[in-house]
Design a protein around this motif. Sequence first.
Motif, PDB file in Angstrom:
ATOM      1  N   SER A 126      17.808  20.943 -30.083  1.00  0.00           N
ATOM      2  CA  SER A 126      17.763  22.301 -30.630  1.00  0.00           C
ATOM      3  C   SER A 126      17.733  22.283 -32.150  1.00  0.00           C
ATOM      4  CB  SER A 126      18.973  23.093 -30.126  1.00  0.00           C
ATOM      5  OG  SER A 126      18.972  24.387 -30.647  1.00  0.00           O
ATOM      6  N   ASP A 179      15.207  26.116 -27.968  1.00  0.00           N
ATOM      7  CA  ASP A 179      16.271  26.768 -27.223  1.00  0.00           C
ATOM      8  C   ASP A 179      17.003  25.700 -26.420  1.00  0.00           C
ATOM      9  OD1 ASP A 179      17.890  28.209 -25.511  1.00  0.00           O
ATOM     10  OD2 ASP A 179      16.290  29.471 -24.713  1.00  0.00           O
ATOM     11  N   ALA A 224      16.328  25.605 -22.766  1.00  0.00           N
ATOM     12  CA  ALA A 224      14.934  25.530 -22.318  1.00  0.00           C
ATOM     13  C   ALA A 224      14.652  24.278 -21.501  1.00  0.00           C
ATOM     14  CB  ALA A 224      13.988  25.578 -23.519  1.00  0.00           C
TER      15      ALA A 224
END
Length: 147
Positions: free
Chosen positions: A65, A71, A74
């Motif tokens: 990140s 994210d 993610a």
Amino acid sequence: MLWGVFVGVVLVACAAAQERGTWRATGNSARTITGDVSLSDAKLVVDFSSYTIAKIRALQPNELSAAFDADSNAGGSGNLYRLNIPATKRLLHKNTLCGSDDTQWMATYVVGRSLQLAFFSGQTVPVLKLEALSNSTDLCGTFSYTR
């Protein structure tokens, strides 16, 4: 318990396998500096030159990140590699990866069919935390690729 260990080993192997192969440059920096790249277990090929890489460790979601502005929920995976690309090595359009410094580290981030690479100079292992990266002079650039 043995099943959990087996699943963990398979997941780590799959994450490394996701990086392998040829990647097409998609970001402007990648298209003008590196062009397409190819990764294997022990080599990085950039602009038709091959460099030995050594996997140091898998990256944690918070490191991915911070390094790739991703994210943390993610998914995806990444690794930190040691390598040596001399500052004298000219790539596309006579560009270099780290200016007048040798490129010493590479971080990867794979999610789906996209790959991002971050290159670092410096002898010490890069600290992949947001504050450290924002003050770092060792981060040379981040490049985007796709399959």
